[in-house]
Scaffold this motif. Structure first.
Motif, PDB file in Angstrom:
ATOM      1  N   ALA A 117      24.423  20.892  47.159  1.00 22.05           N
ATOM      2  CA  ALA A 117      25.364  19.774  47.176  1.00 22.05           C
ATOM      3  C   ALA A 117      26.272  19.875  45.952  1.00 22.05           C
ATOM      4  N   ALA A 118      27.496  19.408  46.084  1.00 21.29           N
ATOM      5  CA  ALA A 118      28.451  19.432  44.970  1.00 21.29           C
ATOM      6  C   ALA A 118      27.871  18.676  43.782  1.00 21.29           C
ATOM      7  N   GLY A 119      27.962  19.287  42.595  1.00 18.58           N
ATOM      8  CA  GLY A 119      27.453  18.664  41.375  1.00 18.58           C
ATOM      9  C   GLY A 119      25.995  18.994  41.080  1.00 18.58           C
ATOM     10  N   GLU A 120      25.334  19.723  41.969  1.00 17.55           N
ATOM     11  CA  GLU A 120      23.922  20.066  41.788  1.00 17.55           C
ATOM     12  C   GLU A 120      23.788  21.254  40.829  1.00 17.55           C
ATOM     13  N   LYS A 121      22.777  21.184  39.958  1.00 12.38           N
ATOM     14  CA  LYS A 121      22.548  22.284  39.020  1.00 12.38           C
ATOM     15  C   LYS A 121      21.895  23.458  39.735  1.00 12.38           C
ATOM     16  N   VAL A 122      22.402  24.666  39.450  1.00 14.24           N
ATOM     17  CA  VAL A 122      21.871  25.886  40.052  1.00 14.24           C
ATOM     18  C   VAL A 122      21.643  26.922  38.956  1.00 14.24           C
ATOM     19  N   ALA A 123      20.760  27.855  39.237  1.00 18.25           N
ATOM     20  CA  ALA A 123      20.512  28.978  38.342  1.00 18.25           C
ATOM     21  C   ALA A 123      20.948  30.255  39.050  1.00 18.25           C
ATOM     22  N   ILE A 124      21.459  31.181  38.300  1.00 19.14           N
ATOM     23  CA  ILE A 124      21.886  32.457  38.857  1.00 19.14           C
ATOM     24  C   ILE A 124      20.706  33.415  38.723  1.00 19.14           C
ATOM     25  N   LYS A 125      20.247  33.946  39.871  1.00 19.29           N
ATOM     26  CA  LYS A 125      19.028  34.761  39.912  1.00 19.29           C
ATOM     27  C   LYS A 125      19.264  36.227  39.594  1.00 19.29           C
ATOM     28  N   GLY A 131      20.260  34.482  34.776  1.00 15.87           N
ATOM     29  CA  GLY A 131      19.656  33.667  33.736  1.00 15.87           C
ATOM     30  C   GLY A 131      20.521  32.498  33.295  1.00 15.87           C
ATOM     31  N   LEU A 132      21.786  32.500  33.665  1.00 11.66           N
ATOM     32  CA  LEU A 132      22.659  31.386  33.305  1.00 11.66           C
ATOM     33  C   LEU A 132      22.523  30.255  34.318  1.00 11.66           C
ATOM     34  N   ASP A 133      22.742  29.040  33.836  1.00 15.09           N
ATOM     35  CA  ASP A 133      22.750  27.873  34.710  1.00 15.09           C
ATOM     36  C   ASP A 133      24.187  27.438  34.908  1.00 15.09           C
ATOM     37  N   GLY A 134      24.413  26.785  36.047  1.00 22.32           N
ATOM     38  CA  GLY A 134      25.745  26.299  36.338  1.00 22.32           C
ATOM     39  C   GLY A 134      25.682  25.068  37.211  1.00 22.32           C
ATOM     40  N   VAL A 135      26.857  24.609  37.646  1.00 23.15           N
ATOM     41  CA  VAL A 135      26.962  23.448  38.512  1.00 23.15           C
ATOM     42  C   VAL A 135      27.657  23.895  39.794  1.00 23.15           C
ATOM     43  N   PHE A 136      26.981  23.697  40.925  1.00 22.83           N
ATOM     44  CA  PHE A 136      27.551  24.063  42.225  1.00 22.83           C
ATOM     45  C   PHE A 136      28.775  23.198  42.482  1.00 22.83           C
ATOM     46  N   GLY A 141      33.818  30.251  51.640  1.00 21.19           N
ATOM     47  CA  GLY A 141      33.600  31.146  52.777  1.00 21.19           C
ATOM     48  C   GLY A 141      32.175  31.015  53.279  1.00 21.19           C
ATOM     49  N   GLU A 142      31.740  31.993  54.076  1.00 28.84           N
ATOM     50  CA  GLU A 142      30.417  31.935  54.700  1.00 28.84           C
ATOM     51  C   GLU A 142      29.289  32.353  53.769  1.00 28.84           C
ATOM     52  N   SER A 143      29.585  33.238  52.824  1.00 31.27           N
ATOM     53  CA  SER A 143      28.480  33.783  52.039  1.00 31.27           C
ATOM     54  C   SER A 143      28.640  33.614  50.532  1.00 31.27           C
ATOM     55  N   ARG A 144      29.661  32.874  50.111  1.00 33.82           N
ATOM     56  CA  ARG A 144      29.874  32.717  48.676  1.00 33.82           C
ATOM     57  C   ARG A 144      30.021  31.249  48.306  1.00 33.82           C
ATOM     58  N   ALA A 145      29.792  30.982  47.011  1.00 34.76           N
ATOM     59  CA  ALA A 145      29.910  29.623  46.493  1.00 34.76           C
ATOM     60  C   ALA A 145      30.639  29.663  45.159  1.00 34.76           C
ATOM     61  N   LEU A 146      31.371  28.602  44.877  1.00 33.06           N
ATOM     62  CA  LEU A 146      32.017  28.453  43.578  1.00 33.06           C
ATOM     63  C   LEU A 146      31.083  27.664  42.668  1.00 33.06           C
ATOM     64  N   THR A 164      22.230  34.730  45.518  1.00 30.60           N
ATOM     65  CA  THR A 164      21.965  34.921  44.082  1.00 30.60           C
ATOM     66  C   THR A 164      21.743  33.592  43.366  1.00 30.60           C
ATOM     67  N   LEU A 165      21.825  32.474  44.108  1.00 34.26           N
ATOM     68  CA  LEU A 165      21.671  31.147  43.502  1.00 34.26           C
ATOM     69  C   LEU A 165      20.363  30.486  43.936  1.00 34.26           C
ATOM     70  N   ARG A 166      19.841  29.649  43.062  1.00 29.28           N
ATOM     71  CA  ARG A 166      18.684  28.810  43.412  1.00 29.28           C
ATOM     72  C   ARG A 166      18.847  27.462  42.736  1.00 29.28           C
ATOM     73  N   LYS A 167      18.295  26.445  43.396  1.00 27.86           N
ATOM     74  CA  LYS A 167      18.359  25.088  42.849  1.00 27.86           C
ATOM     75  C   LYS A 167      17.481  24.971  41.617  1.00 27.86           C
ATOM     76  N   ILE A 168      17.921  24.134  40.696  1.00 32.61           N
ATOM     77  CA  ILE A 168      17.105  23.810  39.511  1.00 32.61           C
ATOM     78  C   ILE A 168      16.542  22.434  39.755  1.00 32.61           C
ATOM     79  N   ALA A 169      15.220  22.317  39.642  1.00 38.28           N
ATOM     80  CA  ALA A 169      14.562  21.035  39.906  1.00 38.28           C
ATOM     81  C   ALA A 169      14.886  20.001  38.865  1.00 38.28           C
TER      82      ALA A 169
END
Length: 169
Positions: A117-125, A131-136, A141-146, A164-169
């Motif tokens: 969801a927009a504004g959700e914290k994600v980690a780059i796997k 190892g960096l964290d970001g904000v979704f 497109g179909e296979s990429r995210a900003l 390459t992304l995963r949610k941060i709890a």
């Protein structure tokens, strides 16, 4: 959707399936002319690098079966492909109310839950930013995210593959 179990001696039972074989068990049981019910839901998943909406069982490894408590050949169930066992508590088989099954069958299907969801914290796997964290921010497109990440004390919007992304709890 749910056939009535009002005839004498029939009830709805809880059947456990083998892992990830709910649909196989359902098909095999219906081929044997059993009345079954498998509630499902739609969710978003990343498969082969693309975001897809998939149908999954609402209750992983379980489905419901209507059996005649007097004349059913219950031994035949155990040898059905995808079936593990009838759920029992001690010497009593688990039953479920027809009212509950009707409620499950008549429930409005939920809108597929978005993977991110927009504004959700994600980690780059993986990759150079591993190892960096970001904000979704949004899908690109179909296979990429900003994703908004901080580089050199400046926020940067970069595109990443969804797998390459995963949610941060």
């Amino acid at each position: 959707m749910i056939e009535s179990a009002s005839s004498i001696g029939t009830s709805w039972y809880v059947l456990q399936t083998k892992p990830r074989q709910e649909f196989r068990a359902l098909e095999q049981l219906e081929n044997q002319l059993y009345t079954c019910f498998l509630p499902t839901l739609q969710i978003e998943k990343v498969r082969r690098g693309k975001l897809e909406v998939v149908i999954e069982p609402l209750f992983s490894r379980y489905l419901f079966i209507q059996l005649d408590t007097v004349s059913s050949n219950w031994a035949r169930l155990r040898s059905t492909r995808g079936v593990s066992k009838l759920v029992a508590f001690g010497d009593r088989f688990a039953t479920i109310s027809e009212v509950i099954l009707n409620a499950l069958g008549n429930a409005r299907p939920p809108i597929p839950t978005p993977l991110f969801a927009a504004g959700e914290k994600v980690a780059i796997k993986s990759g150079p930013f591993s190892g960096l964290d970001g904000v979704f921010q949004m899908l690109d497109g179909e296979s990429r995210a900003l994703v908004l990440i901080e580089l050199l004390s400046q926020p940067q919007k970069l595109a990443f593959e969804l797998d390459t992304l995963r949610k941060i709890a």
